[in-house]
Scaffold this active site. Structure first.
Site, PDB file in Angstrom:
ATOM      1  CB  CYS A  10       6.548  -0.556  19.991  1.00 54.44           C
ATOM      2  SG  CYS A  10       5.155  -1.488  20.536  1.00 54.44           S
ATOM      3  CB  CYS A  41       5.359  -9.123  18.709  1.00 57.94           C
ATOM      4  SG  CYS A  41       5.509  -7.726  17.596  1.00 57.94           S
ATOM      5  CD  GLU A  89      15.146  -7.599  14.849  1.00 59.12           C
ATOM      6  OE1 GLU A  89      14.866  -6.833  13.923  1.00 59.12           O
ATOM      7  OE2 GLU A  89      15.731  -7.251  15.887  1.00 59.12           O
ATOM      8  CB  CYS A 102       9.686  -1.294   7.542  1.00 56.17           C
ATOM      9  SG  CYS A 102       8.023  -0.569   7.377  1.00 56.17           S
ATOM     10  CB  CYS A 138       7.308   5.734  11.017  1.00 50.62           C
ATOM     11  SG  CYS A 138       5.915   5.032  10.079  1.00 50.62           S
ATOM     12  CB  SER A 182       0.521   3.158  13.631  1.00 52.15           C
ATOM     13  OG  SER A 182       0.727   1.807  13.982  1.00 52.15           O
TER      14      SER A 182
HETATM   15  N1  SAH Z   1       3.989  -1.053  10.279  1.00 51.28           N
HETATM   16  C1  SAH Z   1       2.959  -1.380  11.230  1.00 51.28           C
HETATM   17  C2  SAH Z   1       3.366  -2.387  12.284  1.00 51.28           C
HETATM   18  C3  SAH Z   1       4.685  -2.199  13.031  1.00 51.28           C
HETATM   19  S1  SAH Z   1       4.867  -0.928  14.216  1.00 51.28           S
HETATM   20  C4  SAH Z   1       2.409  -0.130  11.861  1.00 51.28           C
HETATM   21  O1  SAH Z   1       2.918   0.940  11.592  1.00 51.28           O
HETATM   22  O2  SAH Z   1       1.414  -0.216  12.576  1.00 51.28           O
HETATM   23  C5  SAH Z   1       4.029  -1.361  15.641  1.00 51.28           C
HETATM   24  C6  SAH Z   1       3.718  -0.134  16.522  1.00 51.28           C
HETATM   25  O3  SAH Z   1       4.910   0.399  17.139  1.00 51.28           O
HETATM   26  C7  SAH Z   1       3.108   1.021  15.740  1.00 51.28           C
HETATM   27  O4  SAH Z   1       1.958   1.461  16.381  1.00 51.28           O
HETATM   28  C8  SAH Z   1       4.195   2.094  15.789  1.00 51.28           C
HETATM   29  O5  SAH Z   1       3.609   3.367  15.748  1.00 51.28           O
HETATM   30  C9  SAH Z   1       4.852   1.806  17.099  1.00 51.28           C
HETATM   31  N2  SAH Z   1       6.221   2.338  17.189  1.00 51.28           N
HETATM   32  C10 SAH Z   1       7.118   2.446  16.209  1.00 51.28           C
HETATM   33  N3  SAH Z   1       8.271   2.951  16.680  1.00 51.28           N
HETATM   34  C11 SAH Z   1       8.097   3.132  18.004  1.00 51.28           C
HETATM   35  C12 SAH Z   1       8.939   3.585  19.053  1.00 51.28           C
HETATM   36  N4  SAH Z   1      10.199   3.919  18.823  1.00 51.28           N
HETATM   37  N5  SAH Z   1       8.424   3.634  20.293  1.00 51.28           N
HETATM   38  C13 SAH Z   1       7.159   3.253  20.536  1.00 51.28           C
HETATM   39  N6  SAH Z   1       6.335   2.786  19.587  1.00 51.28           N
HETATM   40  C14 SAH Z   1       6.781   2.743  18.327  1.00 51.28           C
END
Ligand code: SAH
Length: 378
Positions: free
Chosen positions: A343, A105, A92, A112, A116, A220
């Site tokens: 995100c 993006c 995506e 992944c 998280c 993050s």
């Molecule tokens: N794996 C990498 C890049 C992808 S996530 C990382 O963790 O940085 C990109 C951003 O989206 C990260 O900062 C993550 O914390 C945030 N994110 C993930 N899930 C989210 C959600 N449901 N709502 C808002 N931000 C989120």
């Protein structure tokens, strides 16, 4: 067997390939620039290349490997593209139009491996790493859809590695893709316009610091202490906050004059968004005196994630505390929530109705048959 994917070849690799065909070196430069600088998606359009060489390329190589499954358009103009790789894995990419400059993006992995708890992509698990060619191909596709094939990328276009996947767990392919994008006849998106976001893969943060022409870094964080971060981002058990901070300190030495790095902090209602969390975060970052800014990201909800976004007032109060402690904090406006493009919402859902995020289904979806599929040049 898949034909050789020219989109993922550096100019040097292309030179070797062209030499193996007995063709002169300058043909490699022409082909590289046709694919990257001009973003042509068929060999037919490469009219500066002799017909018989084009025929060889058609026979032995390919430019497009993706099939476009769906293209969604949000009411705010954000677009989400869902591709399938040749072996049927989802990829995506999101296009975010902004007044002054647009942002793309991209994803670094299909799925992944990190878990998280607030991110929908985690639910897919790791499907596979994307190749450098697949990373570049998604960006070319989106640029062509936004600006047209053959039209140079507008100056200042931003690229962020914040789609599906953990970019630093696919480091080699990621860095190769970035070198291709940055090449003089590449996509014209330069390192200071590229930001890679990591959940905190410490050794790769240290490695990135040593690379000339490296992209910018975002981290993050999601929590100001190990106890909470262990829970929200299990990768923290491997590289806890102090180790992450010490890698950041080392990375800081590689910052260019006006550059900062970014901490992203997803705001989960009642979980990590209290005034006391804000004070802990401020003291953590101030203790390490990092040249950083903080992006607060209101949680983007999606079934079956167990969280709700913090209220606007809560986010603002959190931000003000950080500001009162001399930190630079910003609130990231969610984009494309209605089409699951925001995100943490990328989970290869092709039916938006699979997730009740409060949206008008048919109005915001442009079915894939409305868009040309990437032409398969082979
Ligand atoms: N794996 C990498 C890049 C992808 S996530 C990382 O963790 O940085 C990109 C951003 O989206 C990260 O900062 C993550 O914390 C945030 N994110 C993930 N899930 C989210 C959600 N449901 N709502 C808002 N931000 C989120």
């Amino acid at each position: 067997m898949q034909p050789m994917h020219l989109t993922g070849l550096s100019q040097a690799e292309l030179s070797d390939f062209v030499a193996s065909l007995g063709e002169p070196e300058y043909r490699a430069r022409q082909i590289f620039s046709a694919i990257q600088d001009r973003r042509l998606t068929s060999f037919d359009a490469m009219t500066d290349i002799p017909k018989d060489l084009r025929a060889t390329l058609v026979e032995r190589t390919g430019l497009s490997t993706f099939k476009l499954e769906s293209r969604y358009v949000s009411i705010d103009g954000t677009r989400r593209y869902l591709f399938k790789t040749h072996d049927n894995f989802p990829v995506e990419t999101v296009f975010i139009p902004e007044e002054r400059r647009d942002t793309i993006c991209f994803s670094s992995q299909s799925g992944c491996p990190l878990q998280c708890t607030f991110c929908l992509t985690a639910q897919l698990g790791l499907l596979r790493n994307l190749t450098a060619g697949e990373i570049v191909e998604q960006i070319i596709f989106v640029l062509n859809d936004a600006y047209g094939e053959g039209v140079q990328t507008p100056r200042g276009t931003n690229l962020v590695g914040m789609g599906a996947g953990e970019p630093f767990l696919n480091f080699e392919n990621l860095m190769k893709a970035i070198r291709i994008i940055n090449a003089p006849a590449g996509l014209h998106i330069f390192p200071n316009r590229i930001t890679i976001s990591t959940a905190g893969i410490v050794p790769r943060i240290r490695e990135l610091a040593t690379i000339t022409d490296r992209p910018r870094l975002a981290i993050s964080l999601a929590a100001p202490n190990d106890e909470l971060r262990d829970e929200l981002m299990p990768i923290n058990k491997k590289w806890p906050i102090e180790e992450l901070m010490s890698a950041c300190k080392e990375f800081e030495r590689s910052l260019r004059p006006a550059e900062r790095f970014t901490f992203e902090y997803v705001m989960l209602r009642g979980v990590n968004d209290s005034d006391s969390h804000a004070r802990q975060l401020a003291s953590l970052l101030n203790r390490h005196r990092l040249r950083a800014k903080i992006n607060l990201i209101p949680h983007n909800p999606a079934e079956p994630l167990p969280y709700q976004p913090s209220s606007t007032e809560r986010v603002e109060s959190f931000r003000k505390i950080l500001e009162s402690k001399r930190l630079h904090a910003f609130v990231r406006r969610p984009r494309g929530r209605d089409i699951l493009a925001a995100c943490g919402q990328l989970a290869a859902r092709s039916e938006i109705g699979e997730s009740p995020v409060g949206l008008q289904r048919s109005r915001s979806i442009v079915a894939s048959h409305d868009v040309a599929h990437p032409r398969n040049a082979s």
